[in-house]
Design a protein around this motif. Structure first.
Motif, short mmCIF file in Angstrom:
data_model
loop_
_atom_site.label_atom_id
_atom_site.label_comp_id
_atom_site.label_asym_id
_atom_site.label_seq_id
_atom_site.Cartn_x
_atom_site.Cartn_y
_atom_site.Cartn_z
N ALA A 1 0.93 -1.08 0.00
CA ALA A 1 0.02 -0.09 0.00
C ALA A 1 0.96 1.18 -0.01
CB ALA A 1 -0.87 -0.07 1.10
N ILE A 2 1.80 1.14 0.69
CA ILE A 2 3.05 2.27 0.72
C ILE A 2 3.59 2.82 -0.58
CG2 ILE A 2 5.08 3.14 1.63
CD1 ILE A 2 4.11 1.80 4.43
N ARG A 3 4.00 1.65 -1.07
CA ARG A 3 4.54 1.52 -2.37
C ARG A 3 3.62 2.00 -3.58
NH1 ARG A 3 7.43 -3.61 -1.21
NH2 ARG A 3 9.39 -3.24 -0.37
N LEU A 4 2.40 1.65 -3.52
CA LEU A 4 1.53 2.22 -4.42
C LEU A 4 1.11 3.73 -4.24
CD1 LEU A 4 -1.07 -0.81 -4.60
CD2 LEU A 4 0.30 0.10 -6.53
N ALA A 5 0.82 4.00 -2.84
CA ALA A 5 0.58 5.40 -2.70
C ALA A 5 1.79 6.31 -3.04
CB ALA A 5 0.32 5.47 -1.36
N THR A 6 2.97 5.84 -3.05
CA THR A 6 4.37 6.97 -3.29
C THR A 6 4.73 6.64 -4.60
OG1 THR A 6 5.83 5.19 -2.28
CG2 THR A 6 4.70 6.94 -0.80
N CYS A 7 4.32 5.69 -5.50
CA CYS A 7 4.33 5.43 -6.86
C CYS A 7 6.01 4.55 -6.97
CB CYS A 7 4.52 6.54 -7.90
SG CYS A 7 3.15 7.52 -7.75
N GLY A 8 6.10 3.64 -5.71
CA GLY A 8 7.34 3.08 -5.87
C GLY A 8 8.51 3.64 -5.09
N ARG A 9 8.39 5.09 -4.64
CA ARG A 9 9.40 5.76 -3.96
C ARG A 9 9.34 5.60 -2.73
NH1 ARG A 9 8.01 9.41 -8.57
NH2 ARG A 9 6.43 10.12 -7.15
N LEU A 10 10.34 5.14 -1.85
CA LEU A 10 10.47 5.34 -0.64
C LEU A 10 11.16 6.19 -0.06
CD1 LEU A 10 10.54 1.34 0.07
CD2 LEU A 10 8.56 2.70 0.38
#
Length: 120
Positions: A111-120
């Motif tokens: 969910a975090i990866r989808l919300a940030t377009c893969g940028r962490l």
């Protein structure tokens, strides 16, 4: 309310130990079901072979990383036609076979990866 319900371990899992170690919370969890279905033939097995420990990561709790030590049982499959004679119990609702993290941690990370377009 039981501790396992607070931690949302799921049905059939019991918290058997809790400790702080090296900046993380370590939880010892044991499966409590009396049988486990064979992953090949799906017949329930009750005759236990042995136990082993499986270490997986879980969602953080109160800002602390969480490590789960799962105390998993191995069972004999007594079905004569089954090719699998010994198998480890599976906890599919909680952790996938061979996974190093719980299902809920994997879903949170996705969910975090989808919300940030893969940028962490």
């Amino acid at each position: 309310m039981e501790t396992a319900q607070i931690l949302l371990l799921g049905e059939g899992l019991e918290l058997t130990g809790l400790e702080m170690g090296k900046g993380q919370l370590v939880l010892h969890v044991t499966a409590t079901s009396s049988s486990s279905p064979c992953p090949v033939c799906a017949q329930p097995a009750t005759r236990m072979h042995s136990r082993y420990r499986r270490v997986v990561k879980d969602l953080p709790c109160a800002g602390q990383p969480v490590q789960l030590i799962l105390h998993v049982r191995k069972f004999f499959c007594d079905t004569a036609q089954c090719v699998r004679k010994i198998f480890a119990e599976r906890l599919p609702q909680f952790v996938a076979p061979w996974a190093q993290m719980t299902t809920r941690l994997r879903q949170a990370m996705q969910a975090i990866r989808l919300a940030t377009c893969g940028r962490l």
